[in-house]
Design an enzyme around this catalytic site. Structure first.
Site, PDB file in Angstrom:
ATOM      1  CG  ASP A  29       5.308  -4.067 -11.326  1.00 49.62           C
ATOM      2  OD1 ASP A  29       5.985  -5.165 -11.725  1.00 49.62           O
ATOM      3  OD2 ASP A  29       4.645  -4.349 -10.326  1.00 49.62           O
ATOM      4  CG  HIS A  60       4.868  -8.181  -9.369  1.00 46.35           C
ATOM      5  ND1 HIS A  60       4.025  -7.080  -9.710  1.00 46.35           N
ATOM      6  CD2 HIS A  60       4.002  -9.017  -9.291  1.00 46.35           C
ATOM      7  CE1 HIS A  60       2.706  -7.397  -9.667  1.00 46.35           C
ATOM      8  NE2 HIS A  60       2.890  -8.658  -9.430  1.00 46.35           N
ATOM      9  CB  SER A  79       0.070  -9.049 -11.531  1.00 47.54           C
ATOM     10  OG  SER A  79      -0.016  -8.388 -10.139  1.00 47.54           O
TER      11      SER A  79
HETATM   12  N1  ARG Z   1       0.872  -6.082  -4.394  1.00 49.48           N
HETATM   13  C1  ARG Z   1       1.026  -6.551  -5.483  1.00 49.48           C
HETATM   14  C2  ARG Z   1       0.477  -8.080  -5.793  1.00 49.48           C
HETATM   15  O1  ARG Z   1       0.018  -8.475  -4.790  1.00 49.48           O
HETATM   16  C3  ARG Z   1       2.607  -6.574  -5.933  1.00 49.48           C
HETATM   17  C4  ARG Z   1       3.484  -7.476  -5.166  1.00 49.48           C
HETATM   18  C5  ARG Z   1       5.066  -7.224  -5.666  1.00 49.48           C
HETATM   19  N2  ARG Z   1       5.668  -6.113  -5.100  1.00 49.48           N
HETATM   20  C6  ARG Z   1       6.104  -6.023  -3.966  1.00 49.48           C
HETATM   21  N3  ARG Z   1       6.508  -4.705  -3.722  1.00 49.48           N
HETATM   22  N4  ARG Z   1       6.168  -6.677  -2.874  1.00 49.48           N
HETATM   23  O2  ARG Z   1       1.167  -8.941  -6.237  1.00 49.48           O
HETATM   24  N1  GLU Z   2      -0.213  -7.519  -7.338  1.00 48.72           N
HETATM   25  C1  GLU Z   2      -1.279  -8.626  -7.765  1.00 48.72           C
HETATM   26  C2  GLU Z   2      -0.976  -9.852  -8.514  1.00 48.72           C
HETATM   27  O1  GLU Z   2       0.392 -10.127  -8.675  1.00 48.72           O
HETATM   28  C3  GLU Z   2      -2.248  -7.935  -8.121  1.00 48.72           C
HETATM   29  C4  GLU Z   2      -2.934  -6.982  -7.223  1.00 48.72           C
HETATM   30  C5  GLU Z   2      -4.170  -7.639  -6.722  1.00 48.72           C
HETATM   31  O2  GLU Z   2      -4.216  -8.554  -5.657  1.00 48.72           O
HETATM   32  O3  GLU Z   2      -5.340  -7.161  -7.220  1.00 48.72           O
HETATM   33  O4  GLU Z   2      -1.520 -10.728  -8.942  1.00 48.72           O
END
Ligand code: ARG
Ligand code: GLU
Length: 722
Positions: free
Chosen positions: A256, A119, A657
């Site tokens: 990921d 991502h 991330s």
């Molecule tokens: N929750 C993670 C973050 O905050 C991953 C986001 C990307 N994945 C998704 N299914 N939208 O960035």
């Molecule tokens: N998915 C988040 C990011 O892109 C990390 C997850 C979080 O917020 O801890 O940074």
């Protein structure tokens, strides 16, 4: 209550416990019976216990990691503070990068090979994709260096060094100065510090960041490499497996990751893209551990967490969990429902809105977990009680009354903060008006031939936008008190009679509803008369001229008060180790692999496997439809236990991330990519019971690279250790 170990009450508790132990010892060892011994042990353990539970939160500055290293080692870490961070010798920090502007990545070979999340690389993978080469759908593997794809605009930054520059930054500041004057002193001094720091060489970038609300200032000097090329990515059905359904959730089965390579000039220095460039040779790269992870293993995360608010007042928490988050969740719930409705009716719209929908849903889901966590943990009441104890302690000191002051400043600022939050979720989020503004801007600066209409309209569905206009502007009307609403909004609404009628008029009279009609407006002056542009301007001007100045005026005072409160908290809890709030600078978080109980009667084990991917696999459900080749590989047998993801209690946030998850020996065991939903309040308060970060097991990446990508040459570059 979390962190009970080191609040003032906790200290008192500790003191009593130790006092009774000392008393028993003073009575003479011969007088201590076995029962007493047991009692003493229990008391000692009870005294230490809360500390242990408390100590897992924190995002520590690597340059000060000496102060934590004994604790890290006690928990299993086998290396030294210098192995983590050293200015003169190569250390682990030299293998970690800020990837782009909001993710972390790490070097995993002597030849500049980098790994981060799928991502995080998503935008780059998308940019290289077309109908003929759909790398998002099919994945991408460069089989030789010449096939690696340049990514203009992408850069990675290595931290060269960090340094406490508080004294220099505050030079010339006097206590009698206003906050504005202090601000300009800080800005001027920082500018000079930065200019000095980057003078030394090519590709250097520096910034001065405030820590602890400006009680401290740190200089960060980075070397920025801008020739970064795409090397590999799994299909999205692996890299984004589970999609938004599983986002922020456990059990998780997302692969990921994506891979890049950093290039440098022939002297290993930063250089813009050139065919002459060669793979960058890092001072240090991570060895990859294939030994595996199990519950209890030490873990350590090295990365760039974006933003936390661990020391805010109860009033600020109240604003977040009871006012702002609920309203934003409500508005996004409506927007998501509208998008979903059209996405389910048309394949084209589903593709157009998948990325937009994902980003709207990401924060929406996180906020819900945050609200739930804050309420469940009684964070507001706990903070209020803390403030009471703080004020009792602060009587007669410079800190007396500071919490009441913050509460009243917050109360004053609240209507304006709320108006800003509602504006960003409504008028500012509309696509029609923001496209109008961008196109008018392009017409002004580049003329009609300089407008890339196709790019603007490629992913636009006017039906969605029109329904969103109705939902969002109705929300604006309901949430922003009438006396604060812009004149323009009130008159337009009165003229049309309702938001619905206003939408009818706007979407039937604006030329920006489609690419064809937008192209008719060839002059900026003429385009600026379009109702969608007028809408954008009028709403924006209201925000910029009315709301923002009110926020700014108070934020200076709030900053000042928060700075004093922060200092006060540090004086109040002398024994507690305070880490500075995250601000997208390099940090260390450590803990261990562990599961959690999300609800009564349920326990989540911390490791997931390929078997779970197969259990979720469903060709009918987009988020769970894995590539056929993975089914075929699995059918061969023997892959059930292939590890996929694991949980740990490292304190992380957005920006982490892609961060390396490192074991006790300093080797790479995984890539951080998410947190569990029930624990997202860790940006405000860390509950060791349920705050967990989610990582990809590096062995799953190796499995995918080998079995799906047949890119063994990439694995050959790495150093694998048992
Ligand atoms: N929750 C993670 C973050 O905050 C991953 C986001 C990307 N994945 C998704 N299914 N939208 O960035
Ligand atoms: N998915 C988040 C990011 O892109 C990390 C997850 C979080 O917020 O801890 O940074």
């Amino acid at each position: 209550m979390h962190r009970s170990g080191k609040t003032a009450d906790g200290e008192l508790q500790l003191f009593i416990n130790f006092a009774s132990v000392i008393k028993a010892i003073e009575q003479g060892t011969d007088k201590i019976t076995t029962i007493d011994m047991k009692k003493i042990l229990t008391i000692l353990i009870a005294a230490i216990m809360p500390l242990a539970a408390w100590a897992d939160d924190g995002m520590w500055l690597p340059s000060l990691i000496r102060e934590r290293i004994a604790d890290m080692q006690a928990k299993g870490f086998k290396l030294s503070a210098e192995d983590i961070y050293s200015v003169n010798e190569a250390s682990l920090k030299d293998a970690v990068v800020l990837f782009g502007r909001g993710c972390t990545g790490e070097l995993i070979s002597a030849e500049g090979l980098l790994i981060t999340n799928h991502h995080c690389g998503y935008g780059q993978i998308q940019r290289h994709s077309s109908v003929e080469h759909d790398y998002l759908r099919d994945g991408f593997w460069a089989m030789k260096r010449s096939e690696e794809l340049p990514c203009p605009g992408l850069s990675v930054s290595f931290l060269d060094r960090m340094e406490d520059v508080t004294e220099v930054v505050l030079r010339g500041y006097e206590k009698s100065m206003s906050e504005e004057q202090r601000d300009s002193v800080v800005r001027a001094n920082s500018k000079a510090v930065i200019a000095d720091a980057v003078r030394a060489g090519e590709g250097l970038r520096a910034s001065v960041e405030a820590l602890y609300y400006g009680n401290q200032y740190y200089l960060f000097v980075y070397r920025e490499y801008s020739d970064v090329r795409l090397v590999g990515a799994p299909p999205s059905s692996i890299g984004k497996f589970g999609g938004d359904t599983d986002n922020w959730m456990w059990p998780r089965h997302t692969g990921d990751f994506s891979m890049f390579r950093v290039y440098a000039d022939k002297d290993n220095k930063p250089a813009g893209y050139s065919e002459e460039n060669v793979p960058y040779q890092p001072k240090r790269f991570f060895k990859v551990s294939v030994a595996g992870v199990k519950e209890g293993d030490f873990t350590f995360i090295y990365g760039f967490p974006g933003s936390t608010k661990e020391y805010i007042s109860s009033a600020s928490v109240n604003y977040i969990s009871e006012i702002s988050d609920p309203a934003r969740i409500d508005i996004r719930t409506q927007r998501l429902a509208i998008q979903k409705k059209y996405m389910s009716q048309s394949q084209k719209v589903r593709i157009q809105y998948s990325s937009k929908n994902a980003s709207v849903a990401n924060a929406w889901k996180k906020w819900q977990g945050e609200v739930k966590g804050i309420r469940k943990n009684h964070v507001i009441a706990t903070k209020q009680a803390y403030e009471q104890r703080f004020e009792d302690w602060a009587k007669g000191s410079e800190y007396e009354g500071i919490t009441a002051k913050i509460a009243s400043l917050e109360a004053e600022a609240q209507p304006y903060n709320f108006a800003r939050d509602i504006y960003t979720e409504t008028a500012y989020a509309l696509e029609l008006s923001s496209m109008a503004s961008k196109i008018v801007g392009d017409l002004k600066s580049r003329g009609v031939d300089g407008v890339n209409y196709a790019a603007y309209y490629k992913d636009y569905c006017v039906d969605i936008d029109k329904e969103c206009f109705v939902a969002e502007m109705n929300a604006f009307k309901a949430y922003v008190p009438e006396e604060l609403q812009p004149e323009y909004f009130r008159t337009e609404l009165a003229r049309c009679g309702s938001v619905e009628a206003w939408a009818e008029e706007m979407f039937s009279s604006s030329a920006f509803v489609s690419e064809e009609s937008a192209k008719i407006l060839t002059e900026a002056a003429e385009a600026a008369k379009d109702p969608a542009y007028i809408f954008y301007r009028s709403m924006y001007n209201w925000y910029a001229d009315v709301i923002r100045p009110e926020i700014r005026r108070r934020s200076l005072e709030i900053d000042l008060a928060n700075r004093a409160y922060m200092r006060g908290q540090m004086a109040f809890e002398k024994e507690r180790d305070f880490f500075p709030d995250a601000n997208l600078t390099l940090r260390v978080a450590y803990g261990h692999v562990c599961g959690y109980s999300p609800a009564d009667g349920t326990y989540y084990r911390p490791v997931s496997t390929l078997k779970g991917v197969m259990e979720k696999d469903n060709p009918e459900i987009f988020d769970y439809n894995i590539p056929q080749v993975l089914r075929d590989i699995y059918a061969k047998g023997g892959f059930e236990d292939t590890p996929v993801c694991f949980l740990a209690n490292n304190h992380t946030t957005g920006g982490n991330s892609g961060s390396p998850v490192i074991n006790a020996d300093g080797n790479l065991i995984g890539l951080n990519f998410d947190r569990v939903w029930e624990g997202t309040m860790s940006d405000i308060v860390f509950d060791p019971e349920i705050c967990r970060n989610i990582s990809l097991d590096i062995r799953y990446a190796l499995f995918i690279i080998k079995e799906l990508g047949h890119a063994d040459h990439l694995i050959d570059e790495m150093v694998l250790v048992k």
